[in-house]
Design a protein around this motif. Sequence first.
Motif, PDB file in Angstrom:
ATOM      1  N   LYS A   3      14.318  -2.817  30.259  1.00 30.70           N
ATOM      2  CA  LYS A   3      14.712  -1.417  30.352  1.00 30.70           C
ATOM      3  C   LYS A   3      16.214  -1.359  30.624  1.00 30.70           C
ATOM      4  N   VAL A   4      16.888  -0.435  29.927  1.00 36.00           N
ATOM      5  CA  VAL A   4      18.326  -0.286  30.096  1.00 36.00           C
ATOM      6  C   VAL A   4      18.649   1.187  30.342  1.00 36.00           C
ATOM      7  N   SER A   5      19.804   1.422  30.954  1.00 37.00           N
ATOM      8  CA  SER A   5      20.243   2.798  31.196  1.00 37.00           C
ATOM      9  C   SER A   5      20.704   3.426  29.890  1.00 37.00           C
ATOM     10  N   ILE A   6      20.908   4.726  29.925  1.00 37.15           N
ATOM     11  CA  ILE A   6      21.341   5.425  28.716  1.00 37.15           C
ATOM     12  C   ILE A   6      22.736   4.962  28.309  1.00 37.15           C
ATOM     13  N   SER A   7      23.604   4.731  29.274  1.00 32.54           N
ATOM     14  CA  SER A   7      24.953   4.249  28.947  1.00 32.54           C
ATOM     15  C   SER A   7      24.902   2.869  28.296  1.00 32.54           C
ATOM     16  N   GLU A   8      24.060   1.990  28.836  1.00 34.88           N
ATOM     17  CA  GLU A   8      23.912   0.650  28.257  1.00 34.88           C
ATOM     18  C   GLU A   8      23.289   0.728  26.872  1.00 34.88           C
ATOM     19  N   ALA A   9      22.330   1.629  26.698  1.00 40.64           N
ATOM     20  CA  ALA A   9      21.701   1.805  25.383  1.00 40.64           C
ATOM     21  C   ALA A   9      22.720   2.311  24.371  1.00 40.64           C
ATOM     22  N   ALA A  10      23.611   3.203  24.799  1.00 40.46           N
ATOM     23  CA  ALA A  10      24.650   3.700  23.905  1.00 40.46           C
ATOM     24  C   ALA A  10      25.568   2.568  23.475  1.00 40.46           C
ATOM     25  N   ARG A  11      25.888   1.672  24.408  1.00 39.88           N
ATOM     26  CA  ARG A  11      26.743   0.535  24.079  1.00 39.88           C
ATOM     27  C   ARG A  11      26.040  -0.433  23.131  1.00 39.88           C
ATOM     28  N   GLY A  14      25.628   1.417  19.651  1.00 40.19           N
ATOM     29  CA  GLY A  14      26.841   1.921  19.007  1.00 40.19           C
ATOM     30  C   GLY A  14      26.808   3.433  18.835  1.00 40.19           C
ATOM     31  N   LYS A  15      25.887   4.098  19.460  1.00 41.22           N
ATOM     32  CA  LYS A  15      25.771   5.563  19.407  1.00 41.22           C
ATOM     33  C   LYS A  15      26.376   6.140  20.683  1.00 41.22           C
ATOM     34  N   SER A  16      26.671   7.419  20.648  1.00 38.18           N
ATOM     35  CA  SER A  16      27.202   8.046  21.858  1.00 38.18           C
ATOM     36  C   SER A  16      26.063   8.430  22.795  1.00 38.18           C
ATOM     37  N   ARG A  17      26.400   8.618  24.057  1.00 38.23           N
ATOM     38  CA  ARG A  17      25.387   9.042  25.028  1.00 38.23           C
ATOM     39  C   ARG A  17      24.858  10.422  24.670  1.00 38.23           C
ATOM     40  N   THR A  18      25.738  11.276  24.122  1.00 40.71           N
ATOM     41  CA  THR A  18      25.306  12.614  23.706  1.00 40.71           C
ATOM     42  C   THR A  18      24.238  12.528  22.630  1.00 40.71           C
ATOM     43  N   THR A  19      24.415  11.619  21.680  1.00 36.96           N
ATOM     44  CA  THR A  19      23.415  11.430  20.620  1.00 36.96           C
ATOM     45  C   THR A  19      22.087  10.980  21.217  1.00 36.96           C
ATOM     46  N   LEU A  20      22.149  10.038  22.142  1.00 31.54           N
ATOM     47  CA  LEU A  20      20.908   9.558  22.763  1.00 31.54           C
ATOM     48  C   LEU A  20      20.217  10.671  23.551  1.00 31.54           C
ATOM     49  N   HIS A  21      20.986  11.476  24.281  1.00 33.19           N
ATOM     50  CA  HIS A  21      20.393  12.589  25.020  1.00 33.19           C
ATOM     51  C   HIS A  21      19.751  13.603  24.068  1.00 33.19           C
TER      52      HIS A  21
END
Length: 133
Positions: A3-11, A14-21
């Motif tokens: 499990k990873v945080s949203i910031s780590e998942a964005a990294r 290669g997507k932005s955190r806004t896209t993931l949210h």
Amino acid sequence: MAKVSISEAARLTGKSRTTLHRLIKTGELSTCAGARNSKMLDTSELIRVFGDISSPVHEQPFEQATEQRVTVPPAHNEQVVNSLKQEIEHLRTLVSAQESHIDSLKQSLHLLEHKKDVQQPLPPPVRWWQFWK
């Protein structure tokens, strides 16, 4: 999977955190609860939605660095130094002006205090029985 945080998942993706949210809000990407009820993403969920994800980039230890790179041209550094020197000189001028103003205020205060001491003493109070004389 991990499990990873949203910031780590964005990294990783290669997507932005806004896209993931946005994907989480629309239900295209599911989350799970982490420590203190924070939103965490399972890496298998990231692979399902985005395909292959990149592995985290590990920085080289300090001892392995062999070369230095200059990112700012020297001319720019000189301009910055010169502008900072001008700003320092301007600030010194302002400080000296303030110090001279403070000195003049101190002199004025001293004169006022001296003037107060020099004033005529008040006459003795008139007693009621001396009023008729």
